[in-house]
Structure formats: structure tokens, C-alpha cells
Design an enzyme around this catalytic site. Sequence first.
Site, PDB file in Angstrom:
ATOM      1  N   GLU A  30      -5.259  -2.834   3.901  1.00  0.00           N
ATOM      2  CA  GLU A  30      -4.970  -3.518   5.172  1.00  0.00           C
ATOM      3  C   GLU A  30      -6.150  -4.346   5.672  1.00  0.00           C
ATOM      4  OE1 GLU A  30      -4.214  -0.446   4.415  1.00  0.00           O
ATOM      5  OE2 GLU A  30      -2.323   0.214   5.306  1.00  0.00           O
TER       6      GLU A  30
ATOM      7  N   LYS B 166      -7.263  19.327  15.701  1.00  0.00           N
ATOM      8  CA  LYS B 166      -7.443  18.879  17.085  1.00  0.00           C
ATOM      9  C   LYS B 166      -7.310  20.086  17.999  1.00  0.00           C
ATOM     10  CE  LYS B 166      -5.629  14.439  15.603  1.00  0.00           C
ATOM     11  NZ  LYS B 166      -5.161  14.785  14.224  1.00  0.00           N
TER      12      LYS B 166
ATOM     13  N   THR C  82       0.860  -1.162   0.000  1.00  0.00           N
ATOM     14  CA  THR C  82       0.000   0.000   0.000  1.00  0.00           C
ATOM     15  C   THR C  82       0.907   1.225   0.000  1.00  0.00           C
ATOM     16  OG1 THR C  82      -1.611   1.232   1.290  1.00  0.00           O
ATOM     17  CG2 THR C  82      -0.214  -0.266   2.518  1.00  0.00           C
TER      18      THR C  82
ATOM     19  N   TRP D  12     -12.475  17.803  17.989  1.00  0.00           N
ATOM     20  CA  TRP D  12     -12.024  17.758  16.612  1.00  0.00           C
ATOM     21  C   TRP D  12     -12.890  18.668  15.746  1.00  0.00           C
ATOM     22  CZ3 TRP D  12     -10.720  11.944  15.319  1.00  0.00           C
ATOM     23  CH2 TRP D  12      -9.583  11.575  16.072  1.00  0.00           C
TER      24      TRP D  12
END
Lengths: 554, 554
Positions: free
Chosen positions: B332, B444, B187, B449
Amino acid sequence: MLSTMQDVPLTVTRILVHGALVHGKAQVITWTGDGEPQRRTFRDVALRSTQLANALHEELGVEEGQVVGSLMWNNCEHLEAYLAVPSMGAVLHTLNLRLPADQLTWIVNHAADRVIIVNGSLLPLLAPLLPLLTSVEHVVVAGPGDRSVLDGCRAAVHDYEELIEGRPTRYPWPVTDERRAAALCYTSGTTGDPKGVAYSHRSIYLHSMQINSMEGFCLSARDTLLPVVPMFHANAWGTPHAAFMGGASILMPDRFLQPAPLADMIESVRPTLSAAVPTIWQGLLSELDARPRDVSSLREVYIGGSTCPPSLMRAFEERHGIRVVHAWGMTELSPLGSVAHPPGGLTAEEEWPYRVSQGRFPASVEYRLTAADGGLVPWDGSSVGELEVRGPWIAGAYFGGADGEPFRPEDKFTPDGWLKTGDVGAISEDGFLTLTDRAKDVIKSGGEWISSVELENHLMAHPDVAEAAVVAVPDEKWGERPLATVVLKDGTGVDYETLRAFLAERIAHWQLPERWALIEEVPKTSVGKFDKKVIRRRYADGELDVTQLDPSGA
Amino acid sequence: MLSTMQDVPLTVTRILVHGALVHGKAQVITWTGDGEPQRRTFRDVALRSTQLANALHEELGVEEGQVVGSLMWNNCEHLEAYLAVPSMGAVLHTLNLRLPADQLTWIVNHAADRVIIVNGSLLPLLAPLLPLLTSVEHVVVAGPGDRSVLDGCRAAVHDYEELIEGRPTRYPWPVTDERRAAALCYTSGTTGDPKGVAYSHRSIYLHSMQINSMEGFCLSARDTLLPVVPMFHANAWGTPHAAFMGGASILMPDRFLQPAPLADMIESVRPTLSAAVPTIWQGLLSELDARPRDVSSLREVYIGGSTCPPSLMRAFEERHGIRVVHAWGMTELSPLGSVAHPPGGLTAEEEWPYRVSQGRFPASVEYRLTAADGGLVPWDGSSVGELEVRGPWIAGAYFGGADGEPFRPEDKFTPDGWLKTGDVGAISEDGFLTLTDRAKDVIKSGGEWISSVELENHLMAHPDVAEAAVVAVPDEKWGERPLATVVLKDGTGVDYETLRAFLAERIAHWQLPERWALIEEVPKTSVGKFDKKVIRRRYADGELDVTQLDPSGA
């Protein structure tokens, strides 16, 4: 090279937690016979399961590896035990409430159940056995029923609801090796003691995935499942685990398994998918003929346990728009097995030969047919052999023999570890299985197999024959040969030569029986099946008046 | 208590043997661009795979654990390598033919590919790299293409068909531990070297079962699958393995991935199900508008790779009767992921909010959202956090770091072993995931957030704003605060206070940016995405003319 994937075990605990979190709004609806059914969300079921685990551990001292029995109908509390007991590392032993008392006693003692969770309505069945159940220390009673029958019993008695009430809704679930036992189910053959199958977390998880697949029961979060097949019978074909994994709501019939309440609950709760043996569907069909109900919610019903008459399948489809899907399995297979989904691109009529077969197996069930001489039988749709299977949700042994170790009887397992199903049939080029006989009912004649069922069907088609049973008897030259025992219709009298000529027009010459005997009635088992071992014994004991015809052809 | 179930591994070998035996009549159809497509039955594919295994072992000396690369389109020979290489105990390394030459070189050397199987049409890509591929001893060329570009190369060159011709159609497949590597896929993140994911036999097998399930792609033996997503990209989302396991025929597009040939092959071969990224479907939709074809065979198409515009989903449904199903995954994750099948019992309109989400995860993918402060985020449909996942087909490490051992970068794995997806979003009460940002793009601020994507969308809705990019910049008091960079439309001029007031009507006050800068154009990556790291660097280097407004509200 090692992979870099996470090493996460496949466990019942995962099914419990996933169902609660992701499918928390799905419901378990238990029929109560009168008034409103009981309804609980998956989230509530999971919380109650967690409370049950805490109660079993804190109050009853159940430890990992110990056995908890359940003597219960299909209902929400049984599902709670399904999820709680394996998740805490213990083993749930589902008890078949239809077994004779001596067998029930034998299996509880054999598995050493420490606790039995029992429905109140089943106490009259359990109470007389309790003094004989040496390992049982606790009885937990769920649902209505007269508890007084337990007065004076040695085991401690608990009420299910009182036991779990106020317990913590968290539990330190152990990280379980996926190959550990999660559930125990005994299969009662016709001979010998019952044999225990100890399902693993892995086998239950993989089997659940299969039920929810297109090759399985196509069960999804858009379904409501009605499992009529009992939860004490091979985990209700694995459907409750699969439903909880995939988020399908579950309509539990409890003890209301008669055609009338089944029709009522289908009309009222509107399940989309069901699973049961043919007898149930036959009864439901008659009930709907007598007193119609709206059963249009059902899109598919899965039939297994014994071969389903095609006429029954067609009747459901034509009269009620419900597709009947034939499946085959065994307790030792978790229990799936093959499912008769036809290939694509066929017309409805072209699909029928595939749909009345036992179907195809998924990748996780490797299968082969073995001939009388031990060789492999080709997949040509006509050559027959005994079905042997292998795979991650198939038993490789039975639980705890005399010395407590798993045991592998020679008549059940091959030396290379495959399960011998005891069924005989043929497999088509594209993998569809058609079973014709039980292995013990075929006649192994000179390396070839003769189907006793086929001979019987032909004989019973003769106008003067009321019943006929064909069994294998020893033969010096051929190993075994068929013995035809015939019950004539009242007032008729045929000779054996005529019957043999009748057969000769229908089967190969080498299959024709030389030995014939008239009997008054075919002996039957308690469930009405031909009891061939009685005939074989009578023959061995010289009790039959056998006429030996000249060997013909072979 | 140990279970009594058989210990049968879940392997690619089982998929190969099962597909060949039970689904031997299913077909792999490879589009050739002119004339008839190439057609082979699963049985033939399996026989050729077996011959390939024999060739690789006997002729090329490939041993268990060694790596065989494939630089190929989606075609039958690639599938043969998919089945043969892992079944013989070796590892198939699928090479992304769209990678820059230096990355391709890097990953071949990193994985130490001994053999590369390459399509003839891709030789111009491979030939210049070969001198740099230090481990490659053999090149096997499949399909048409000018072989002369390989003249003088160090590696031995073989023709695929000549190599396998006449080889045995049996192979002593090793009994492989299901946790061994079967396939390798790199990846390529935006930073650092590519990272290898080594799929196991177990992960591929379980993932295939999931694709064939109702929560997956509902793929069955009644389907013909068109995998447009490349087989070098997370195993074409695992669909070829799943199709071979479940008996779905496969239409392979080979190198014909443009809208016109895709429309032609759909009309001609009539697949029922397909999988690809949104760009492909957008192109196909335009093609069908310009030159209609009969695409009615398609019942469902699965879209993933990036978020699919709802307008595209509706267009396919309304204009072509094809249901578009949204899915999410990562290399993944094998790569599935969540699938946006809506719950049951909803009208078509009620289904839309579920269908445009990223969907729900199956039991084998455990998921959670982690907040900026490391705490768990509730599943309330609005609270956001970074998505972390865990399960048997999810990477727990990357393949071979500097010392050859698997490595677990801190920004990719949590200390308790979960994969950090790098995606930020919210999860509803019933488990539906909606992703809003990449983790690296959220701000953040004081333990909360702020979604940069949300701020950008609101800013770009202002009539005078052409483009806007919002990035996190360091802030002494809050840790991070948003910096809004704005491109105005020609001839307009707004002041920052006006823009902030515009935002203030749409978002919470504490989310309002204090820092503003006008820029001429938002910098973009090679694929046209906002390149925010360039903006952050310009800010850090003091290249932007930043206006600081009075902090408001927070």
C-alpha cells in the site's frame, strides 16, 4: 481508471512540519562575524516560523495570496520567512539587494508587497526607497542595524523578535492547492522590465526532492550545507528548502561573503557541501593560498551561475581534496537545471570532459535544441541549437503583466509552451549539454548558426589582437552575417586579409566575416561583459568605419 | 495567487522517454542461466516498449483504462510491459505467481484483465486456470517454454517477439492525468479476499524520485541494480522504474533466484546495489561460505519485507564488505516506507541501533502512532502505538469493491484518511521507527498495550521452554488480557508460578499473564509463522486446559 492513492498535495507546509518533527535536532547555524555563531535546531526554527506566521496574520493582517517581501542575507530569520509565509498561504517575494534602486522599487510595486522583512544591516538600502514603495504597509526589522533611518516613514515599523515573541506555536495551516504560488523571484534581463517567476508549492517540493537526489546535489541528513549563493537568488538554488526537507544542517553566512570570513566559517563549523558562483570559489582559493585554513570537511562544492574554468575545478581538487561539481540553471528553472555528474566506470581523467560540460538533466526537465530554422537539432555532440526546456518546476509564463495576468513573451516561450533559455549549445548522445553562446550572440546565417564567441576566441589568439567582439549584422542574402570589431595591441598594425587568413585556418570558410572594423576598445557592461548591443547600435548608426572584404567561399 | 510554473504531469511516459533519450546507453541485462546473459540498451528497451504498445493497441485492441496482466519473472520483457502499458494509458496488473490458484483466478477476474503477458516457463501455472479467467481474450507468451499446454484454450495466443516485430517505433502517447491508474497490485492479507492497490502515474513518479534520493536507495546512473525482489511484488519495490528514470543499469535475475545462480550472476555482471528479503541474503551468505565468489562489486544491499536479523547484517559487512541497509514498506506504500540510514557523525558501532531499526520516513510519508484509546503516542522511543501513514504514494482506498467503486475498510483506513498499517511500534525523538508487533497480536489491556512478541521472547528464554505463544483473550475488567501458551522441552516440568516469577523479573507487573496453558506444539502457518488465530479459536472453543493464577500487581 482512477488510482486508489491518497490525494495529498506537495507543499512547503509539509517541508516545514516534516523538518521540525523528523529532523528536529538538525541545526541552522548563522555566522555572526564575531564570537559564537547563532545556533537553532530545526525544531526551534519551525516553532519560530509558526510564531512568525501568527504575527503576520494576527498583527499585520496578512491574508492568503498576499505578498510579503524579504530584503535579507542568508540567515536563520530568512529561512523562517521561507517556511512561514508560503505555509500560511501567502507568497514570499525575495528581493535582490544588489539591484539598482529603481529596479528594486519597480519590482516591490509590481508585486504589491504589503510587508517587507528586512535585515537591520540593509536598512540604509531600504530607507531611501520606502517613500516610493506604494503598497508597503509594514516593515519588520531583523537583526542588528540602526533603526533610526526609518524615523518618519509612512509604514509601520516592527522589530522581528518583539513581533514574534510569545505568539502561539501552533497555526491552522491551510490546505493549499499545490499549484498556488509560494514564492516570487524577479529575473532581471538585459532588456526590458524585470520579470517575475512565481514558484508553486509543487515546484518547490519537487525541486527539493531533486536537490536531495543522486542526480542533484546528493544532500542528506548526514550533511551540513553552506549556501553561499544568496537566498534572494532563485531561493539559493533551492538548497534551504531541500536541506529542511532532508534534514541537512545549514551554515548560513549572513553578510560575511568575503573570502576570509568564508574560510573562517568553513574551518570552524565544518560544512560538508556548498554552493556558489565561480567568483566566490576563485576568491576562496586565493585566500587559502595566502592564509591556509582547514577546509577538509567539504566533500563537494556545487558551482553554477556561470561557466566554471576547469583550472579552478582542478585546483580545488588537487590542492584541497574538494570535488567541484558543475551545474547549470536559471531563475525560471527553480533553478536546477543540469548537473555534471559523470557516468560510472570512468577513470578520473576520463571523467573530465563530462565534468566541465553543463551536465545532464533529470527526468523532470525535458530538453531539446532548436535550430535557426525551427527544426530539432540531433544529439550528436556537435550540432548546435537553442536550448528549450519543459517540466513541472519550469516557468511557463511571467507574473502579472500590465493587466495583472501572467504573460508569455514570444522570445521566451515557444507556441507549444516550452521555455526558451536563450542559451545555445550542443548535446551529446548520452545527454550531456555543452553551452557555447547566448542565443542573442550567435549569427544566424542562411539557416546555420555561427558562434560569435568562437570567432572572438580565435581572433584574440592572434598575437597582434588585444580584444575582439563579433556581432551579427543584417545581410540581404544570408539574413545575418558576422561583423568583426578588433582592438589592436599598441604599436601593431595588421590588415584584415591577414586576420581573415588566420581565421580561415581555424574555422569553416562560410563562417568567415566579410565585414571588419577597428575600434579603440570593446564597450563593456557594468559587470565587465562585452556589451554587444552598443556595437550593433554603432553599426546601425553608421558610426563604425567598416571595410567589406570580398565574400569568400560561402 | 496562481503560480507561473508549467503544468506538466508526472507520468510513467516521462520515465520511458527520459530513460531512452538521456540514459540510452544504460543496459538491461537478463540472466539466462547458461551462456551469455541477454543485453539490451535502454534505447532498445524503449523502442521495444513502443512496439509493444503499438501491438497491444493495433493487434489486440487494448484501449486506455483497460487492464493488461503480467505473469512474469524479473526480466527485460517484463520491464517493457512496465513502461509500455501505463504509457499508452492502460493499466499493468502484475500477477503474483506464488499465489494459490484460486486467489490468482479471483484477482484476474476481479481486475478484468483483457490480456495476460506470461513467461513461457510459467505456462504450466497459467494453462489450468485459463478456462476460469473469464475476461482474458489474449495470452502473449514471452521467452522459452512449451506452448502446447495452451492448445485448445479459448483465448488467442501470441508470441511476444512475433507480436512486436516490425511494429512502429513511435506511438502517440496520450497526455495522461497524473492521478490516473498506471499499475495494479493485489495484496493478500491473512483474512478476506485480496485487495487491489491501483498505483497512479504520480505515485510511481514521486516514488521513483525517492528511491533515487539520499533518503531512499541512493540509486544513480553510476549503479547497476540487481532487483531480486519480484516485479510482481509492489513493483520490485519501485526499483525498475527508478533505475530507468535515473539511468542505472539493471541486472534481471529472471527465474534464477536460488543462491548459486545469484552468486554466479553477481560475480559475472558485477551489480553495485541490490534489493531483496532477508531469506535471499541468508541463502546467499551460506552459498558464499560453501563456494566463495567475488561479490565485491556490491556496495549496498537493501533488505526489507521482514525484519532482518542484525547478525546477518554484520556477517555481510564483516565477511564481504557489503553494507546492508534495512528498509520497511508495504504494498500500500508503493512500497517505501522508511529506510534505516543512520544520522551523520557517528562511529560504526554507534550507528547500529539506528541501522537495526525500521528507519526514518521521507517528507512524502507523514507518520504517527495511535494508542489503543485513539490518542496520539509521543515520539519518545518507548511509547507504543499503531503506525498510521499518509502521503502521495500511499493507498487511500482499495480497488473495485462489490459495486466496482474504491472501498475503504474501517480496519485499514482512519476516518481522516490515513492508512492503518497494522504494525505496532515506537518512534524515537529523531523519527526512527522500531516495530515490535502486528496490531492484531498486541493485547489491549485497560487502555495500555502489551506486546505479545516481547512476552514470547522472554518466555522462550527460560531454559525449560521450547516454544511459547501469547495471545489476547477477552477479559471483563480489562477488555483483553494475555494468555500464555507454553510448549515445554522434553523431560522438563515447570509450574506456571515459576514461569510467572521468571517474567516478573523482566516486565512490568501489570503485563504478567494470569491465564496459562500447556500445549504440545505452537500451530504454524504455511510459511512457518505462529498461527495465533488457531490458538484464539481453541481458547474460545474451550479446547485448552487453562490455569488461572491470582491476578498479580495490576
